[in-house]
Write a protein that holds these residues in place. Structure first.
Motif, PDB file in Angstrom:
ATOM      1  N   ARG A  60      -0.569  -1.840  -5.477  1.00  0.00           N
ATOM      2  CA  ARG A  60       0.630  -2.188  -6.234  1.00  0.00           C
ATOM      3  C   ARG A  60      -0.140  -1.780  -7.207  1.00  0.00           C
ATOM      4  NH1 ARG A  60       3.336  -7.229  -6.511  1.00  0.00           N
ATOM      5  NH2 ARG A  60       3.235  -6.949  -8.247  1.00  0.00           N
ATOM      6  N   ASN A  61      -2.031  -1.785  -7.826  1.00  0.00           N
ATOM      7  CA  ASN A  61      -2.301  -1.789  -8.910  1.00  0.00           C
ATOM      8  C   ASN A  61      -2.882  -0.582  -9.443  1.00  0.00           C
ATOM      9  OD1 ASN A  61      -1.874  -4.238  -9.491  1.00  0.00           O
ATOM     10  ND2 ASN A  61      -3.273  -5.740  -8.808  1.00  0.00           N
ATOM     11  N   GLY A  62      -3.181  -0.066  -8.467  1.00  0.00           N
ATOM     12  CA  GLY A  62      -3.414   1.612  -9.002  1.00  0.00           C
ATOM     13  C   GLY A  62      -4.875   1.369  -8.529  1.00  0.00           C
ATOM     14  N   HIS A  63      -5.442   0.516  -7.518  1.00  0.00           N
ATOM     15  CA  HIS A  63      -6.787   0.728  -6.733  1.00  0.00           C
ATOM     16  C   HIS A  63      -6.960   1.943  -5.766  1.00  0.00           C
ATOM     17  CE1 HIS A  63      -8.632  -2.534  -9.311  1.00  0.00           C
ATOM     18  NE2 HIS A  63      -7.238  -3.357  -8.791  1.00  0.00           N
ATOM     19  N   ASP A  64      -7.750   2.293  -5.237  1.00  0.00           N
ATOM     20  CA  ASP A  64      -8.376   4.048  -4.857  1.00  0.00           C
ATOM     21  C   ASP A  64      -8.636   2.633  -3.023  1.00  0.00           C
ATOM     22  OD1 ASP A  64      -8.414   5.219  -2.586  1.00  0.00           O
ATOM     23  OD2 ASP A  64      -8.604   7.363  -4.403  1.00  0.00           O
ATOM     24  N   TRP A  65      -7.948   2.081  -2.208  1.00  0.00           N
ATOM     25  CA  TRP A  65      -8.854   1.337  -0.979  1.00  0.00           C
ATOM     26  C   TRP A  65      -8.361   2.512   0.304  1.00  0.00           C
ATOM     27  CZ3 TRP A  65      -5.850  -4.258  -0.798  1.00  0.00           C
ATOM     28  CH2 TRP A  65      -6.713  -4.744  -1.920  1.00  0.00           C
ATOM     29  N   THR A  66      -8.553   4.090  -0.092  1.00  0.00           N
ATOM     30  CA  THR A  66      -9.239   4.512   1.459  1.00  0.00           C
ATOM     31  C   THR A  66      -9.775   4.314   2.129  1.00  0.00           C
ATOM     32  OG1 THR A  66      -8.138   6.139  -0.546  1.00  0.00           O
ATOM     33  CG2 THR A  66      -8.846   7.335   1.920  1.00  0.00           C
ATOM     34  N   SER A  67     -11.798   4.143   1.653  1.00  0.00           N
ATOM     35  CA  SER A  67     -12.351   3.992   2.181  1.00  0.00           C
ATOM     36  C   SER A  67     -12.454   2.092   3.266  1.00  0.00           C
ATOM     37  CB  SER A  67     -14.107   4.033   1.057  1.00  0.00           C
ATOM     38  OG  SER A  67     -13.820   2.329   0.742  1.00  0.00           O
ATOM     39  N   ARG A  68     -11.388   1.870   2.403  1.00  0.00           N
ATOM     40  CA  ARG A  68     -11.168   0.412   3.221  1.00  0.00           C
ATOM     41  C   ARG A  68     -10.997   0.114   4.511  1.00  0.00           C
ATOM     42  NH1 ARG A  68      -9.159  -4.747  -0.855  1.00  0.00           N
ATOM     43  NH2 ARG A  68     -10.847  -6.356  -0.340  1.00  0.00           N
ATOM     44  N   PHE A  69      -9.734   0.921   4.798  1.00  0.00           N
ATOM     45  CA  PHE A  69      -8.974   1.021   6.002  1.00  0.00           C
ATOM     46  C   PHE A  69      -8.809   1.751   6.633  1.00  0.00           C
ATOM     47  CE2 PHE A  69      -6.236  -2.271   3.362  1.00  0.00           C
ATOM     48  CZ  PHE A  69      -7.190  -3.284   3.639  1.00  0.00           C
ATOM     49  N   PRO A  70      -9.885   2.329   7.436  1.00  0.00           N
ATOM     50  CA  PRO A  70      -9.982   3.946   8.543  1.00  0.00           C
ATOM     51  C   PRO A  70      -9.403   3.980   9.211  1.00  0.00           C
ATOM     52  CG  PRO A  70     -11.842   1.805   8.523  1.00  0.00           C
ATOM     53  CD  PRO A  70     -10.776   1.731   7.704  1.00  0.00           C
TER      54      PRO A  70
ATOM     55  N   GLY B 227      -2.665  17.464   3.059  1.00  0.00           N
ATOM     56  CA  GLY B 227      -3.167  18.603   3.712  1.00  0.00           C
ATOM     57  C   GLY B 227      -4.567  17.441   4.275  1.00  0.00           C
ATOM     58  N   ARG B 228      -6.154  17.943   3.845  1.00  0.00           N
ATOM     59  CA  ARG B 228      -6.879  17.041   5.036  1.00  0.00           C
ATOM     60  C   ARG B 228      -7.172  15.727   4.049  1.00  0.00           C
ATOM     61  NH1 ARG B 228      -6.207  17.077   9.728  1.00  0.00           N
ATOM     62  NH2 ARG B 228      -8.480  16.679   9.954  1.00  0.00           N
ATOM     63  N   ARG B 229      -6.513  15.745   2.790  1.00  0.00           N
ATOM     64  CA  ARG B 229      -6.786  14.467   2.121  1.00  0.00           C
ATOM     65  C   ARG B 229      -6.047  13.214   2.290  1.00  0.00           C
ATOM     66  NH1 ARG B 229      -9.757  14.723  -2.301  1.00  0.00           N
ATOM     67  NH2 ARG B 229     -10.058  12.432  -2.045  1.00  0.00           N
ATOM     68  N   VAL B 230      -6.316  12.155   2.243  1.00  0.00           N
ATOM     69  CA  VAL B 230      -5.648  11.020   2.478  1.00  0.00           C
ATOM     70  C   VAL B 230      -6.138   9.871   1.651  1.00  0.00           C
ATOM     71  CG1 VAL B 230      -4.907   8.846   3.699  1.00  0.00           C
ATOM     72  CG2 VAL B 230      -4.863  11.331   4.643  1.00  0.00           C
ATOM     73  N   TRP B 231      -5.239   9.602   0.196  1.00  0.00           N
ATOM     74  CA  TRP B 231      -5.370   8.381  -0.138  1.00  0.00           C
ATOM     75  C   TRP B 231      -4.727   6.794   0.233  1.00  0.00           C
ATOM     76  CZ3 TRP B 231      -4.547  12.998  -1.660  1.00  0.00           C
ATOM     77  CH2 TRP B 231      -5.260  14.365  -2.511  1.00  0.00           C
ATOM     78  N   LEU B 232      -5.270   5.581  -0.025  1.00  0.00           N
ATOM     79  CA  LEU B 232      -4.243   4.708   0.168  1.00  0.00           C
ATOM     80  C   LEU B 232      -4.856   4.067  -0.945  1.00  0.00           C
ATOM     81  CD1 LEU B 232      -5.915   3.300   3.488  1.00  0.00           C
ATOM     82  CD2 LEU B 232      -4.426   4.579   2.982  1.00  0.00           C
ATOM     83  N   PHE B 233      -3.440   4.069  -1.851  1.00  0.00           N
ATOM     84  CA  PHE B 233      -3.106   3.217  -2.954  1.00  0.00           C
ATOM     85  C   PHE B 233      -2.645   1.932  -2.853  1.00  0.00           C
ATOM     86  CE2 PHE B 233      -3.652   7.614  -4.539  1.00  0.00           C
ATOM     87  CZ  PHE B 233      -4.804   7.958  -5.050  1.00  0.00           C
TER      88      PHE B 233
ATOM     89  N   LEU C 123       0.594  -1.044  -0.030  1.00  0.00           N
ATOM     90  CA  LEU C 123       0.236   0.474   0.174  1.00  0.00           C
ATOM     91  C   LEU C 123       1.055   1.627  -0.507  1.00  0.00           C
ATOM     92  CD1 LEU C 123      -3.483  -0.101   0.117  1.00  0.00           C
ATOM     93  CD2 LEU C 123      -2.843   0.560   2.949  1.00  0.00           C
ATOM     94  N   ARG C 124       0.207   2.215  -0.676  1.00  0.00           N
ATOM     95  CA  ARG C 124       0.709   4.018  -0.660  1.00  0.00           C
ATOM     96  C   ARG C 124       0.055   4.499  -0.235  1.00  0.00           C
ATOM     97  NH1 ARG C 124       0.961   4.954  -5.740  1.00  0.00           N
ATOM     98  NH2 ARG C 124       0.109   6.826  -6.359  1.00  0.00           N
ATOM     99  N   VAL C 125       0.232   4.902   0.877  1.00  0.00           N
ATOM    100  CA  VAL C 125      -0.555   6.493   1.891  1.00  0.00           C
ATOM    101  C   VAL C 125       0.062   7.546   1.156  1.00  0.00           C
ATOM    102  CG1 VAL C 125      -1.027   6.693   4.087  1.00  0.00           C
ATOM    103  CG2 VAL C 125      -0.563   4.803   3.448  1.00  0.00           C
TER     104      VAL C 125
END
Length: 196
Positions: free
Chosen positions: A47-57, A39-45, A33-35
């Protein structure tokens, strides 16, 4: 945040490298995972580029609690059992998404500065500073230096861990498959059958 980001991927090997230029990390069984925080935004990506931000609070919350408003961390999303060993089945089941933490092993940007050209030893020092006094949800991957690698690998196998990743302490972060990162897997670990 980082244009054209590509994960550095370890090359599989049968033996742990030895010598003063290598450091060794336990290989946790999870999702790479890349975190990214801006600012006030966080994204979790993934290896295949999927956005899993909502998956791991819990990881998102930990990133937002950090005093640094801008960074990119490379790590592994894991669920830890009571024994401190990563539990891939719990992770994969999606029943424990709220318990998933980040096993952070590299930092590739802080405060808008691209740290990929720096040697790993300096990136590790920056990561330790970034996550010092960190809230739960992210923890720095411990590592051992130089000649202890083979002994650490045998200890990891005895403990039922997935294996080791050994990295050249003096090298930059390079996207794609790299011989500066070597992974040696425990042949008896369940991850081996998933790969097959």
């Amino acid at each position: 945040m980082l244009k054209a980001f590509e994960f550095c991927l370890p090359t599989a090997a049968k033996a742990v490298p030895v010598g003063p230029d290598w450091i060794h990390e336990i290989k946790y069984d999870g999702y790479r995972l890349r975190v990214e925080r801006q600012g006030r935004r966080v994204w979790l990506f993934t290896r295949n580029g999927h956005d899993w931000t909502s998956r791991f609070p819990w990881i998102v919350e930990a990133a937002l609690k950090n005093r640094e408003p801008q960074f990119v961390i490379d790590g592994e999303a894991v669920v830890l059992g009571v024994d401190g060993v990563s539990d891939f089945n719990a992770l994969h089941s999606r029943k424990c998404d709220a318990e998933v933490q980040l096993y952070a092993f590299d930092v590739v940007a802080i405060g808008g500065e691209d740290l990929r050209p720096l040697p790993l030893s300096l990136r590790k020092a920056n990561l330790a500073r970034l996550l010092r006094g960190r809230p739960d949800g992210m923890f720095v991957a411990p590592f051992e230096a130089a000649g202890i690698g083979p002994d650490l690998f045998h200890a990891a196998c005895r403990m039922g861990l997935e294996g080791l990743v050994s990295k050249r302490r003096d090298r930059r972060y390079s996207g794609g498959r790299s011989k500066d990162w070597i992974k040696v897997k425990n042949r008896t670990h369940p991850a081996m059958s998933r790969v097959m």
